[in-house]
Design an enzyme around this catalytic site. Structure first.
Site, mmCIF file in Angstrom:
data_model
loop_
_atom_site.group_PDB
_atom_site.id
_atom_site.type_symbol
_atom_site.label_atom_id
_atom_site.label_comp_id
_atom_site.label_asym_id
_atom_site.label_seq_id
_atom_site.Cartn_x
_atom_site.Cartn_y
_atom_site.Cartn_z
ATOM 1 N N GLY A 149 0.789 -1.228 0.000
ATOM 2 C CA GLY A 149 0.000 0.000 0.000
ATOM 3 C C GLY A 149 0.819 1.274 0.000
ATOM 4 C CE1 TYR A 150 3.450 1.657 4.324
ATOM 5 C CE2 TYR A 150 5.740 1.033 4.043
ATOM 6 C CZ TYR A 150 4.642 1.202 4.849
ATOM 7 O OH TYR A 150 4.733 0.914 6.196
ATOM 8 C CB ALA A 151 3.916 5.284 -3.147
#
Length: 322
Positions: A52-54
């Site tokens: 889910g990071y970036a």
């Protein structure tokens, strides 16, 4: 850099981890490269990311650097699944199908055939815990993950998940839990840390610098180049700008002045050496900031200062941020 075992497992990691939450969004390829070089040169091995990071860009950026900046077998890649923002708002899904498809996508972005540690990013109420944990079993059995863990679980959630995995032979035991922990947030002291210790889990502490507040940078306002000045992090940081936090920051600054250290070094060393903590996860905006954090390797807080910080940061019963 010294290494530590992750809980009761044979997995070993550097006692500082590299956080990559901003990679691919606020941190570009050139800055990420410099950070990874500095981290590896200091002996760091644990690189933490998440699907889910970036929206996956963090994993893609790591994948573009592995094999170039650092050899695959010289780092421990830890990623997470279960949280995304592809719809524009935070969405959680810990169903078996979603988790496993997310893992496959992570492997593709990272350009690897397995990750060293795969974690469920958060507890999700509408996903049966047995189903969520069965995805971890499949990940290990299929060779897509060497070890598995959880993240952002409360004490009882951590104990339930870890006990379930130990209940039947053949299940993948939990290696770790990743939770927020700093002098400004000690909510894991009473339940999560004891549960992890009792059940043999390593503990990774995210935001060990209190979302940047413990560096002292916000004492006289919000710097234009700080995370608090961005639209997506302003609320995240402002939660720690109240009177209680101010008192703790001032105590950290006084300790730093007395030791000839920076406030960052005081706050990070305190977390790193807390009983039960395997490694703080440090996310830096620049390679220069990261090098400042890496400098704590040879530092150790005097006992009297550690006790004083314990006292000033501890929550009285039933009391929170003022």
């Amino acid at each position: 850099m010294h290494v530590r075992r992750v809980g009761d497992t044979g997995l070993k990691v550097s006692r500082l981890g590299l956080g990559t939450m901003t990679w691919g969004r606020d941190t570009d390829e050139h800055e990420a490269r410099d950070q990874l070089i500095a981290f590896a040169e200091a002996g760091g091995t644990l690189v933490d990311t998440a699907a889910g990071y970036a929206d996956g860009a963090s994993e893609e950026l790591i994948g573009s650097l592995v094999g170039d900046v650092v050899a695959r077998d010289e780092i421990v890649i830890a990623t997470k699944a279960g949280v995304s923002r592809r719809t524009g708002s935070r969405v959680t899904d810990a169903s078996r199908g979603h988790l496993l498809s997310s893992l496959d996508a992570s492997l593709k972005r990272l350009g690897v055939d397995h990750v060293d540690l795969w974690q469920v990013h958060t507890w999700v109420d509408d996903a049966p815990i047995e189903e969520t944990l069965s995805a971890l079993d499949t990940a290990v059995a299929s060779g897509r993950a060497s070890y598995v863990g959880v993240s952002n679980y409360s004490g009882w959630q951590t104990a339930q998940a870890a006990t379930w995995q130990r209940a039947v032979p053949g299940r993948a035991w939990l290696a770790s839990t990743q939770v927020e922990y700093s002098l400004l947030n000690r909510s894991i002291d009473d339940e999560v840390l004891p549960a992890a210790r009792a059940l043999g889990l390593g503990v990774f502490a995210w935001s060990p610098l209190g979302r940047g507040v413990l560096t002292g940078k916000y004492r006289s306002g919000t710097p234009a180049d700080s995370r608090a000045a961005t639209s997506h992090f302003s609320g995240f940081v402002s939660a720690y700008l109240g009177p209680r936090s101010q008192r703790i920051v001032e105590a950290v600054v006084r300790a730093a002045d007395g030791l000839g250290w920076s406030p960052l070094e005081v706050a990070l060393t305190w977390v790193r050496d807390r009983p039960g903590v395997t490694a703080p996860i440090v996310g830096a905006r620049t390679a220069q900031q990261l090098r400042g954090a890496l400098g704590v390797e040879e530092l150790a807080l005097p006992e009297e200062i550690a006790r004083a910080l314990d006292d000033v940061s501890g929550f009285p019963a039933g009391n929170g941020e003022e």
